[in-house]
Design a protein around this motif. Structure first.
Motif, mmCIF file in Angstrom:
data_model
loop_
_atom_site.group_PDB
_atom_site.id
_atom_site.type_symbol
_atom_site.label_atom_id
_atom_site.label_comp_id
_atom_site.label_asym_id
_atom_site.label_seq_id
_atom_site.Cartn_x
_atom_site.Cartn_y
_atom_site.Cartn_z
ATOM 1 N N GLY A 472 0.837 -1.191 0.000
ATOM 2 C CA GLY A 472 0.000 0.000 0.000
ATOM 3 C C GLY A 472 0.866 1.231 0.000
ATOM 4 N N GLY A 473 0.329 2.306 -0.567
ATOM 5 C CA GLY A 473 1.062 3.559 -0.598
ATOM 6 C C GLY A 473 2.416 3.383 -1.252
ATOM 7 N N ASP A 474 3.444 3.766 -0.529
ATOM 8 C CA ASP A 474 4.786 3.718 -1.105
ATOM 9 C C ASP A 474 5.610 2.590 -0.494
ATOM 10 O OD1 ASP A 474 4.994 4.704 1.402
ATOM 11 O OD2 ASP A 474 5.912 6.611 0.856
ATOM 12 N N GLN A 475 4.922 1.564 -0.001
ATOM 13 C CA GLN A 475 5.663 0.466 0.620
ATOM 14 C C GLN A 475 5.555 -0.831 -0.162
ATOM 15 O OE1 GLN A 475 5.274 -0.357 4.707
ATOM 16 N NE2 GLN A 475 5.720 1.737 5.356
ATOM 17 N N PHE A 476 6.694 -1.464 -0.331
ATOM 18 C CA PHE A 476 6.761 -2.766 -0.987
ATOM 19 C C PHE A 476 7.363 -3.778 -0.020
ATOM 20 C CE2 PHE A 476 6.640 0.193 -4.464
ATOM 21 C CZ PHE A 476 5.908 -0.454 -5.452
ATOM 22 N N ALA A 477 7.017 -5.018 -0.210
ATOM 23 C CA ALA A 477 7.617 -6.073 0.601
ATOM 24 C C ALA A 477 8.151 -7.146 -0.322
ATOM 25 C CB ALA A 477 6.597 -6.669 1.554
ATOM 26 N N VAL A 478 9.275 -7.698 0.054
ATOM 27 C CA VAL A 478 9.900 -8.732 -0.759
ATOM 28 C C VAL A 478 10.283 -9.873 0.154
ATOM 29 C CG1 VAL A 478 11.880 -9.269 -2.236
ATOM 30 C CG2 VAL A 478 10.851 -7.008 -2.354
ATOM 31 N N LEU A 479 10.023 -11.076 -0.290
ATOM 32 C CA LEU A 479 10.472 -12.233 0.467
ATOM 33 C C LEU A 479 11.778 -12.701 -0.160
ATOM 34 C CD1 LEU A 479 9.987 -14.442 2.599
ATOM 35 C CD2 LEU A 479 8.707 -15.700 0.866
ATOM 36 N N LEU A 480 12.804 -12.786 0.673
ATOM 37 C CA LEU A 480 14.091 -13.305 0.201
ATOM 38 C C LEU A 480 14.206 -14.727 0.735
ATOM 39 C CD1 LEU A 480 16.248 -10.170 1.121
ATOM 40 C CD2 LEU A 480 15.264 -10.704 -1.111
ATOM 41 N N PRO A 481 13.692 -15.683 -0.022
ATOM 42 C CA PRO A 481 13.564 -17.023 0.545
ATOM 43 C C PRO A 481 14.905 -17.709 0.757
ATOM 44 C CG PRO A 481 12.686 -16.938 -1.710
ATOM 45 C CD PRO A 481 13.262 -15.605 -1.408
ATOM 46 N N GLU A 482 15.893 -17.334 -0.069
ATOM 47 C CA GLU A 482 17.133 -18.098 -0.003
ATOM 48 C C GLU A 482 18.192 -17.482 0.909
ATOM 49 O OE1 GLU A 482 16.435 -18.077 -3.890
ATOM 50 O OE2 GLU A 482 15.127 -19.718 -3.292
ATOM 51 N N SER A 483 17.971 -16.226 1.305
ATOM 52 C CA SER A 483 19.026 -15.561 2.057
ATOM 53 C C SER A 483 19.231 -16.214 3.419
ATOM 54 C CB SER A 483 18.665 -14.086 2.243
ATOM 55 O OG SER A 483 18.547 -13.487 0.988
ATOM 56 N N ALA A 484 20.340 -16.904 3.517
ATOM 57 C CA ALA A 484 20.584 -17.681 4.727
ATOM 58 C C ALA A 484 21.148 -16.817 5.843
ATOM 59 C CB ALA A 484 21.526 -18.840 4.420
ATOM 60 N N THR A 485 21.947 -15.814 5.483
ATOM 61 C CA THR A 485 22.554 -15.001 6.518
ATOM 62 C C THR A 485 22.089 -13.558 6.405
ATOM 63 O OG1 THR A 485 24.420 -14.374 5.153
ATOM 64 C CG2 THR A 485 24.636 -16.429 6.372
ATOM 65 N N THR A 486 22.297 -12.827 7.493
ATOM 66 C CA THR A 486 21.883 -11.434 7.520
ATOM 67 C C THR A 486 22.646 -10.620 6.487
ATOM 68 O OG1 THR A 486 21.364 -11.638 9.829
ATOM 69 C CG2 THR A 486 21.719 -9.418 9.006
ATOM 70 N N GLU A 488 23.971 -11.605 3.751
ATOM 71 C CA GLU A 488 23.508 -11.966 2.419
ATOM 72 C C GLU A 488 22.215 -11.196 2.117
ATOM 73 O OE1 GLU A 488 23.853 -16.281 2.043
ATOM 74 O OE2 GLU A 488 22.238 -16.139 0.553
ATOM 75 N N ALA A 489 21.294 -11.187 3.069
ATOM 76 C CA ALA A 489 20.024 -10.496 2.883
ATOM 77 C C ALA A 489 20.262 -9.003 2.701
ATOM 78 C CB ALA A 489 19.115 -10.751 4.076
ATOM 79 N N GLU A 490 21.191 -8.462 3.474
ATOM 80 C CA GLU A 490 21.449 -7.021 3.373
ATOM 81 C C GLU A 490 22.042 -6.652 2.030
ATOM 82 O OE1 GLU A 490 23.631 -5.674 6.788
ATOM 83 O OE2 GLU A 490 21.807 -5.596 8.027
#
Ligand code: C2E
Ligand code: CA
Ligand code: CA
Length: 841
Positions: A472-486, A488-490
């Motif tokens: 909604g609005g200006d927010q998006f969400a993404v699922l990073l299913p494979e990111s095992a470590t912080t 990596e996700a960052e």
């Protein structure tokens, strides 16, 4: 079938061989094998068919030549007459070929042989006496009764269905016509010897019998058609609830049954309400094909032109040999032509579709189209329900899953992770918030904003294998299913941010949108909402990180109590004047002369030490004390300016105000009142406002800004370049100064060539008649560069760090005894701050 045919043929031949020496019981000059053969041929041509759904009864006069043959010919003559006569009729008139022909001939041969055997076995002395009549009757009826089931058996063998009722019905009707035919034959023989003229009467009776039979057959056929139609329509009505495929299947199946054909096809024309742009052909096996207009059989073309037709022969259209007839009827609904229904290849090669059949078929078609239409409606309805469901779970603009659907995705992901025993590597949730997105909407219009959102959604989806949602609005969400470590996700998050930051072409121009990213790990036992909330929390913190990325870490117990403690302590600290105001000098970029200072808040908490100013501001905003805080700083800064002025040094002071203040219409009055308490002119005071804050709601701020400008107070746009720079608005705001954000100045240090932003800001500012300030100047080198680029004023550690007023005395070169505020002046400020509490608690 061939085996059965061979068996029957062998039996027939065996009987003829066995009885070859026998003579004819009676002798008539006209009775030769070929006259009887002709009679057999005629009787085979004038056959009355009574079509049934799965079988056809046929009435013929065949027993008349059969009786003649038994009485007037030798067994071999008789057999030849049967085979030649019926063979010729079947071959040339009925046009039977191959196995069907062979079987029928063998079958008739067998019947003849059986009749001969029975008749001879009965050993009749006087053929035209009563026992003779009975013997003939018996032989013929039994032979034909034995033959009829053979036909049914053959139909069964060819796979066209078999019903015991039909066999029984065939047996009974056959026996009746056999008795009648035999009687006619014997009667004519008797009359021929006694009164040959009376044979005319027999011919009349036989002819009438034939006509009655045919009329009856017609009636029976119509009756059975009605019956079938009635049943089929009932079937269709029941199918009404089904979906289109199911309904099509029912329609095709019932059409086949009703018309007694092997094939049925549904031609659907393309149309505005149709599913596809092309027509389709669906056959009864539900095999679907594109409608090829160029290769349509003539009868289909007729039907698709709106006319019902029946054909007797469609050899080219029907594949297998023996396909002899077809019916095609248009499907009309509400005056609109949908397509056509076609049946072809009758089960009985001899069957013809007459006008009655066609009318029945048209009636059926009219019902069928209603069924199909209803199914289409329910299909549409179902499609709509599915679409509504999709709508409820997706964002209408970008087509991405929405918040609700994202939670479902998260739940599913967690369930999947559990199932694969990879709970440790549960991936991460990434929340993205666009910066100052509302400003794009306001400056370029909502269409442009929508375009930008769609593009960002597309980029995120393209750059990420996992699900992407718009919350909604200006927010998006993404699922990073494979990111095992912080980490990596960052790094994935930083990558996605860089995709967002690429210029987006909208409304004939292009915009650059930046964003912050909050990350939270998806762990085995939390629910999706918790992970989202954590990511949201992290996102707020990400706003103050260098790269705009932050991963949620559970706030230690201590942090929480600290935050609460500070919130509680802020008001008493203001009351007690424990908050200090420090000053950071601003210098002329070329001469280095200090012309003004910026007032910066400092709070040393007795337990927790120095609290970062943005944090104080946040606490004040959240506890409803923002105005009080601003007034506090404003009063101190103005008092200090007065003190400096009295010391003979006229220094400008800049005070940071929040957007909150600009929404408060009483703010200008306060500023005027505070100015009036001193002797310094309004021009001494500059209010620093943040660019983003103003742009978020320019109309609302504008009135306050205009009033402030009217007081003669200077207005400065702080942190310029970090928000969405709406040049148009900058022109409309009554500002006097822009402060280039520290990040650009810092970049100048690292990349001396990268001067574009600063240069263009300087040019823009000057073009608008503004003073251009650069903050964060930490070296002489940078100061020189900025001077060369045209900056008017510089501020930063190189010129001087923020410090209490008295510590700045040397720098400002003010006589020592006039360096700071007098004791009573400080007391005044505190008193003022207390008075201003009327706005807050
Ligand atoms: P700001 O308005 O951009 O203030 C400049 C900040 O940059 C100050 O941080 C200052 O200490 C820091 N700074 C100045 N020169 C340099 C330099 O050469 N290098 C680096 N790295 N930093 C430099 P400070 O005092 O921590 O304030 C942070 C922010 O808090 C301010 O940013 C301002 O937005 C807000 N703030 C401070 N005092 C007040 C206040 O009284 N009222 C309001 N509403 N906001 C305030
Ligand atoms: Ca500032
Ligand atoms: Ca700033």
């Amino acid at each position: 079938m061939w085996a059965l045919t061979a068996l029957l043929a062998v039996l027939a031949v065996a009987v003829v061989v066995a009885e070859r020496d026998q003579v004819a019981p009676l002798d008539r000059p006209w009775a030769t094998w070929w006259t009887l053969a002709a009679m057999f041929a005629i009787s085979e041509v004038f056959v009355v068919h009574v079509p049934r759904v799965t079988s056809a009864l046929s009435h013929s006069l065949r027993e008349i030549p059969t009786a003649f043959g038994l009485l007037l010919l030798t067994p071999s003559q008789y057999m030849i007459a049967v085979i030649v006569g019926t063979g010729a009729a079947l071959l040339f008139v009925v046009r039977q070929r191959g196995m069907k022909l062979a079987f029928n001939l063998a079958h008739f041969g067998f019947e003849a042989a059986l009749a001969i055997t029975i008749y001879r076995a009965l050993g009749v002395d006087e053929p035209l006496g009563l026992p003779g009549w009975l013997a003939v009757l018996f032989a013929v009826v039994v032979a034909s009764a034995a033959g009829a089931p053979l036909t049914d058996f053959a139909i069964f063998l060819t796979g066209d269905g078999f019903s015991r009722a039909a066999v029984l019905r065939g047996l009974v009707t056959n026996s009746f016509s056999a008795v009648a035919n035999c009687s006619v034959a014997i009667l004519s023989l008797l009359l021929a010897t006694r009164q040959p003229v009376a044979l005319v009467l027999v011919a009349v009776v036989a002819g009438l019998l034939f006509l009655v039979l045919r009329a009856n057959a017609g009636l029976a056929a119509r009756y059975s058609r009605l019956e079938a139609l009635y049943r089929v329509v009932g079937e269709l009505t029941r199918a009404g609830e089904a979906d289109l495929t199911h309904s099509a299947q029912t329609v095709l199946r019932e059409a086949k049954l009703l018309a007694g054909t092997r094939r049925a096809e549904l031609y659907v024309l393309p149309g505005p309400a149709r599913s596809g742009p092309h027509g389709t052909v669906i056959d009864d096996t539900l095999h679907t094909e594109r409608l090829d207009a160029a290769r349509l059989p003539e009868h289909v073309r007729e039907a698709l032109a709106g006319r019902a037709v029946s054909t007797t022969q469609s050899p080219s259209a029907a594949g297998p040999a023996g396909a002899t007839a077809a019916m095609a009827a248009p499907l009309w609904h509400d005056g609109e032509l949908w397509g056509a229904l076609v049946v072809a290849e009758p089960l009985f090669a001899t069957a013809r579709f007459d006008s009655e059949d066609l009318r029945m078929f048209e009636t059926f078609t009219a019902h069928a189209v209603v069924t199909l239409h209803n199914a289409r409606l329910t299909d549409d309805l179902r499609g709509e329900v599915a679409a509504r469901d999709h709508e409820a779970r997706h964002d209408a603009l970008t087509g991405l899953p929405n918040w609700r659907e994202f939670l479902t995705i998260l739940a599913r992901h967690r369930a999947g992770a559990d199932a694969h025993a990879t709970a440790s590597a549960g991936g991460a949730v990434l929340l993205l918030a666009l910066h100052d997105f509302r400003e794009i909407n306001e400056a370029l219009g909502h269409r442009a904003g929508d375009q930008a959102l769609i593009e960002i959604g597309r980029r995120l989806r393209q750059a990420n294998s996992g699900p992407v949602a718009r919350l909604g609005g200006d927010q998006f969400a993404v699922l990073l299913p494979e990111s095992a470590t912080t980490s990596e996700a960052e790094s994935r998050a930083r990558e996605l941010l860089s995709h967002i930051r690429r210029p987006i072409p909208v409304a004939g121009t292009s915009v650059v949108i930046s964003a912050t990213a909050g990350l939270a790990r998806v762990t085995g036992n939390d629910n999706g909402e918790e992970a989202l909330a954590q990511a949201d929390n992290a996102m707020w913190q990400a706003r103050s990180t260098a790269d705009g990325v932050h991963t949620y870490v559970a706030e230690p117990e201590g942090d929480l109590t600290r935050r609460l403690r500070l919130a509680v302590d802020l008001a008493p600290a203001l009351d007690a004047g424990e908050l200090e105001v420090w000053y950071q000098p601003k210098a002329d970029a070329r001469t280095g002369a200090i012309g003004s200072v910026e007032a910066l808040l400092r709070w040393k908490h007795p337990t927790y030490g120095f609290v970062a100013p943005p944090k104080i501001v946040m606490l004040a905003e959240r506890t409803g004390q923002m105005r009080r805080l601003t007034d506090y700083v404003l009063a101190a800064a103005l008092a200090q300016a007065n003190a400096w002025a009295q010391g003979g040094r006229c220094l400008g002071v800049a005070v940071n105000i929040s957007t909150h203040d600009l929404h408060d219409t009483t703010f200008p009055a306060t500023v005027r009142r505070l100015l009036a308490q001193g002797t310094t002119p309004a021009e001494v005071l500059t209010l620093e406002i943040t660019e983003g804050g103003v742009m978020r709601d320019p109309e609302r701020c504008l009135a306050v800004l205009d009033e402030l400008a009217a007081l003669g107070v200077g207005l400065s746009v702080d942190d310029f370049g970090t928000g969405y720079s709406s040049l148009a608005y900058l022109d409309r705001l009554p500002v006097h100064e822009v402060k280039i954000d520290r990040s650009f100045v810092t970049r100048l240090e690292a990349h001396p060539q990268d001067t574009t932003v600063i240069k263009s800001t300087v040019d823009l500012g000057h073009a608008l008649g503004l003073r251009v300030v650069a903050e964060g100047v930490e070296s002489a080198d940078v100061q020189q560069r900025l001077a060369r680029l045209g900056c008017d004023v510089v501020q930063g550690y190189h010129i001087g760090r923020p410090a209490p007023a008295q510590d700045l005395a040397d720098l400002l070169d003010i006589p020592a005894d006039r360096r700071t505020l007098a004791e009573e002046q400080v007391a005044d400020i505190h008193a003022l701050a207390r008075r201003s509490t009327v706005w807050t608690t």
